[in-house]
Motif scaffolding. Structure first.
Motif, PDB file in Angstrom:
ATOM      1  N   PRO A  40       0.792  -1.117  -0.089  1.00 55.44           N
ATOM      2  CA  PRO A  40       0.042  -0.005  -0.023  1.00 55.44           C
ATOM      3  C   PRO A  40       1.012   1.262   0.061  1.00 55.44           C
ATOM      4  O   PRO A  40       2.109   1.047   0.033  1.00 55.44           O
ATOM      5  N   GLU A  41       0.175   2.337  -0.481  1.00 58.05           N
ATOM      6  CA  GLU A  41       0.876   3.638  -0.280  1.00 58.05           C
ATOM      7  C   GLU A  41       1.301   3.800   1.242  1.00 58.05           C
ATOM      8  O   GLU A  41       0.799   3.138   2.174  1.00 58.05           O
ATOM      9  N   THR A  69      -5.904  -0.334  10.272  1.00 61.54           N
ATOM     10  CA  THR A  69      -6.403   0.605   9.330  1.00 61.54           C
ATOM     11  C   THR A  69      -7.106  -0.049   8.225  1.00 61.54           C
ATOM     12  O   THR A  69      -7.264  -1.413   8.171  1.00 61.54           O
ATOM     13  N   ASP A  71      -6.571  -0.844   5.105  1.00 55.74           N
ATOM     14  CA  ASP A  71      -5.886  -1.704   4.425  1.00 55.74           C
ATOM     15  C   ASP A  71      -5.233  -2.860   5.393  1.00 55.74           C
ATOM     16  O   ASP A  71      -5.223  -4.040   4.967  1.00 55.74           O
ATOM     17  N   ALA A  74      -8.124  -5.458   5.364  1.00 55.44           N
ATOM     18  CA  ALA A  74      -8.396  -5.915   4.099  1.00 55.44           C
ATOM     19  C   ALA A  74      -7.457  -7.293   3.964  1.00 55.44           C
ATOM     20  O   ALA A  74      -7.823  -8.157   2.941  1.00 55.44           O
ATOM     21  N   HIS A  75      -6.458  -7.234   4.650  1.00 54.04           N
ATOM     22  CA  HIS A  75      -5.755  -8.740   4.640  1.00 54.04           C
ATOM     23  C   HIS A  75      -6.325 -10.074   5.159  1.00 54.04           C
ATOM     24  O   HIS A  75      -7.165  -9.892   5.946  1.00 54.04           O
ATOM     25  N   SER A  78      -6.296 -10.672   8.875  1.00 51.82           N
ATOM     26  CA  SER A  78      -6.352  -9.383   9.610  1.00 51.82           C
ATOM     27  C   SER A  78      -6.819  -9.987  10.968  1.00 51.82           C
ATOM     28  O   SER A  78      -6.294  -9.324  12.099  1.00 51.82           O
ATOM     29  N   TYR A 132      -1.082  -0.951  10.990  1.00 47.81           N
ATOM     30  CA  TYR A 132      -1.105   0.010   9.845  1.00 47.81           C
ATOM     31  C   TYR A 132      -1.344  -1.040   8.545  1.00 47.81           C
ATOM     32  O   TYR A 132      -1.994  -0.883   7.443  1.00 47.81           O
ATOM     33  N   ARG A 133      -0.256  -2.025   8.466  1.00 47.35           N
ATOM     34  CA  ARG A 133      -0.387  -3.001   7.201  1.00 47.35           C
ATOM     35  C   ARG A 133       0.133  -4.345   7.606  1.00 47.35           C
ATOM     36  O   ARG A 133       0.882  -4.543   8.644  1.00 47.35           O
ATOM     37  N   ASN A 135       1.931  -7.419   5.603  1.00 43.06           N
ATOM     38  CA  ASN A 135       2.868  -7.935   4.387  1.00 43.06           C
ATOM     39  C   ASN A 135       3.240  -9.445   4.460  1.00 43.06           C
ATOM     40  O   ASN A 135       3.839  -9.681   5.382  1.00 43.06           O
TER      41      ASN A 135
END
Length: 197
Positions: A40-41, A69, A71, A74-75, A78, A132-133, A135
């Motif tokens: 993601p950004e 978040t 983002d 959506a994983h 999560s 936040y994310r 990966n």
């Protein structure tokens, strides 16, 4: 007189449409996977500001509920990550070493026996926890970018920032161990970002 070789047989009529369908599915699946797992950004500054700096010092570290978040939410893993981190931060906030042991790898347990752990987290309270994310690294490894605030006695603060209130942003490695996701030992290749409250 030698016999002429027979001309090659034409491929069955059904083969070409099947190949087209298979190739289309592979391309579509690849594009979908790229969208699901693309990096993601950068995290917007507004999210960072809302999660940490709008709270007066007397109200730090903030709520102890792990949030995500959009983002991170959506994983596909999560909820597993959120539950794992919630248990991890609960164990620190309640000084529960046995609970902490259930969510970290054997390597991390060996690096922090009970006496070291209690000494390190003796006055720590964590809150304003935001993932936040998430990966993927492999089928058995994830990297989770998380931000949180800790309050503690200055002597229990990180040596590089001996403050009673610290905002953290760091990457936590997660590993699949004995069929369960665990928080792995943080290597020297990931340096946390610290700032004073």
């Amino acid at each position: 007189m030698t016999a002429m070789p027979a001309p090659p047989a034409a491929p069955p009529r059904w083969l070409v449409p099947v190949v087209i369908v298979v190739v289309s599915i592979m391309v579509g699946g690849g594009l979908l996977a790229r969208e699901l797992y693309r990096l993601p950004e950068a995290v917007p500054d507004t999210i960072l500001a809302e999660s940490t700096t709008n709270r007066p010092l007397a109200q730090q570290p903030g709520p102890d509920t792990v949030e995500l978040t959009p983002d991170a939410a959506a994983h596909p893993r999560s909820e597993v990550v959120r539950t794992l981190l919630q248990t991890y931060y609960d164990s620190i906030n309640h000084r529960d070493y046995e609970l902490w042991r259930t969510v970290v790898t054997r390597e991390r347990i060996q690096a922090k026996p009970r006496s070291t752990w209690l000494d390190d987290y003796g006055s720590t309270r964590d809150g304003s926890i935001l993932v936040y994310r998430i990966n993927p690294v492999s089928d058995a490894e994830l990297r989770v970018l998380v931000g949180f605030t800790s309050t503690q006695n200055a002597e229990d603060a990180p040596p590089e920032l001996p403050e009673p209130c610290v905002h953290w942003r760091l990457v936590l490695p997660l590993a699949l161990e004995s069929g369960a996701w665990k928080i792995d030992a943080v290597t020297g290749s990931t340096t946390p970002e610290l700032s004073r409250c």
